[in-house]
Design an enzyme around this catalytic site. Sequence first.
Site, PDB file in Angstrom:
ATOM      1  N   HIS A 197       0.837  -1.208   0.000  1.00 51.00           N
ATOM      2  CA  HIS A 197       0.000   0.000   0.000  1.00 51.00           C
ATOM      3  C   HIS A 197       0.873   1.260   0.000  1.00 51.00           C
ATOM      4  O   HIS A 197       0.519   2.273   0.589  1.00 51.00           O
ATOM      5  CB  HIS A 197      -0.992  -0.008   1.171  1.00 51.00           C
ATOM      6  CG  HIS A 197      -2.079  -1.038   0.978  1.00 51.00           C
ATOM      7  ND1 HIS A 197      -3.177  -0.806   0.187  1.00 51.00           N
ATOM      8  CD2 HIS A 197      -2.198  -2.301   1.434  1.00 51.00           C
ATOM      9  CE1 HIS A 197      -3.945  -1.903   0.183  1.00 51.00           C
ATOM     10  NE2 HIS A 197      -3.373  -2.821   0.913  1.00 51.00           N
ATOM     11  N   ASP A 231       1.685  -3.999  -9.694  1.00 50.89           N
ATOM     12  CA  ASP A 231       1.429  -5.334 -10.248  1.00 50.89           C
ATOM     13  C   ASP A 231       1.741  -5.399 -11.741  1.00 50.89           C
ATOM     14  O   ASP A 231       2.389  -6.337 -12.220  1.00 50.89           O
ATOM     15  CB  ASP A 231      -0.030  -5.736 -10.002  1.00 50.89           C
ATOM     16  CG  ASP A 231      -0.412  -5.640  -8.536  1.00 50.89           C
ATOM     17  OD1 ASP A 231       0.504  -5.557  -7.696  1.00 50.89           O
ATOM     18  OD2 ASP A 231      -1.623  -5.640  -8.242  1.00 50.89           O
TER      19      ASP A 231
HETATM   20  C1  GLA Z   1      -3.040  -4.337  -5.017  1.00 51.37           C
HETATM   21  C2  GLA Z   1      -2.854  -3.217  -6.040  1.00 51.37           C
HETATM   22  C3  GLA Z   1      -1.424  -2.696  -6.008  1.00 51.37           C
HETATM   23  C4  GLA Z   1      -0.980  -2.347  -4.586  1.00 51.37           C
HETATM   24  C5  GLA Z   1      -1.304  -3.484  -3.631  1.00 51.37           C
HETATM   25  C6  GLA Z   1      -1.022  -3.123  -2.201  1.00 51.37           C
HETATM   26  O1  GLA Z   1      -2.280  -5.451  -5.395  1.00 51.37           O
HETATM   27  O2  GLA Z   1      -3.158  -3.669  -7.334  1.00 51.37           O
HETATM   28  O3  GLA Z   1      -1.307  -1.579  -6.861  1.00 51.37           O
HETATM   29  O4  GLA Z   1      -1.556  -1.140  -4.167  1.00 51.37           O
HETATM   30  O5  GLA Z   1      -2.658  -3.896  -3.727  1.00 51.37           O
HETATM   31  O6  GLA Z   1       0.332  -2.940  -2.001  1.00 51.37           O
END
Ligand code: GLA
Length: 397
Positions: A46, A184
Amino acid sequence: MTHRATQLMTLPELADRATADFKQALGRDPPWIAAAPGRVNLIGEHTDYNDGFVFPMAIERYTVVAAAPNGLRQITLRSASVEGVATVDLTQPLRPGPKGHWANYPRGVIAGFLARGLTPVGFDAVINSTVPLGGGLSSSASLEVATATLLEAVTGRKLDPVEKALLCQKAEHDYAGMPCGIMDQFISTLGRENHLLLLDCRSRRFELVPMADPSVAVLITNTNVKHELTGSEYPTRRRQCETAATALGVPALRDASAALLEQNQNRLEEVIFRRARHVIGEIARTAQAADAVRRRNWAQVGRLMFASHDSLREDYEVSCAELDAVVEIARDLGPAGGVIGCRMTGGGFGGCTVALVETRAVEAVMQKIRADYARKTGLEPTMFVTRPAQGATLLRD
Ligand code: GLA
């Protein structure tokens, strides 16, 4: 998409499966096959939408898209494990399909290519995946990035990798309604075998940090729960972080120090204060963890991972009983039991934990987690060890 049969497939095996499934569905060979991996985040949770640092790696679980031209002005999309065909009419403006439909991810990516004036010829595609769906290992990002990689082959235009990750992130925002950060899609695009990737989410500059010590293994445990909070709580966390940054007078929490936060504690609502404390602490931990990995100081990495989990549970409130159960079992095993560190990974409210484990203790640790997790929760976890994998690739073009 089911992964029962495909869970343990290597990438070449999965490509063979994709070819076979394509032949069965469409009666011909697919000249294009693209693949993109899921990811696990070692630390830096996060923080991406706060312009901070993340430290993920791609995993040996992939989404593969096999495709062949169809001579039409339409794209058909099939999933190997979900009935039905999704169709994209290339003569009409593109819009998101029904909420929650898997085809929204590829649709959003196709829209991104069209927006750049890159119109593909019509094609038929079949999708296979070994990334557990909704397990917090970025199954959706892997589908987006695999689609984008396929479209590069179909249009003959290779995108700059960072632009490609941003295009996929936008697909997730606009077509899946999930206001995710960049982590991601970035790691699925740019991951490197045997490396972690330290990403500065503001400048998007990154450093590949070697992670090839054979004495240390990355163990992923899927709690096999997904609490429905994920969807609604994520945007709330984002807003709370923006509120905190505004109150602190900084562009993003990346720019705030722990001292600045302390000085302003009285001016912040208690919950906003805790959210900011997590993010500011986590950004610092991520930089420290990268440094510790560079020096192979695994004990230090492990301490930071446990601290990250505590902060996510207490201050950010995105953990859940099942994730906490796995982390507690791992913590009890501790260094004596071969566990270096463990924490929840990804957005939270279910999904997976990531642990660093002494390679020689992996079997014993897995047995212990399996038994104690079942006793505590009545659930079966799914576990696997993975090495850092290569990002998106074109297997055939
Ligand atoms: C999800 C979101 C990412 C990131 C994570 C928490 O995977 O897609 O962008 O914010 O949560 O780290």
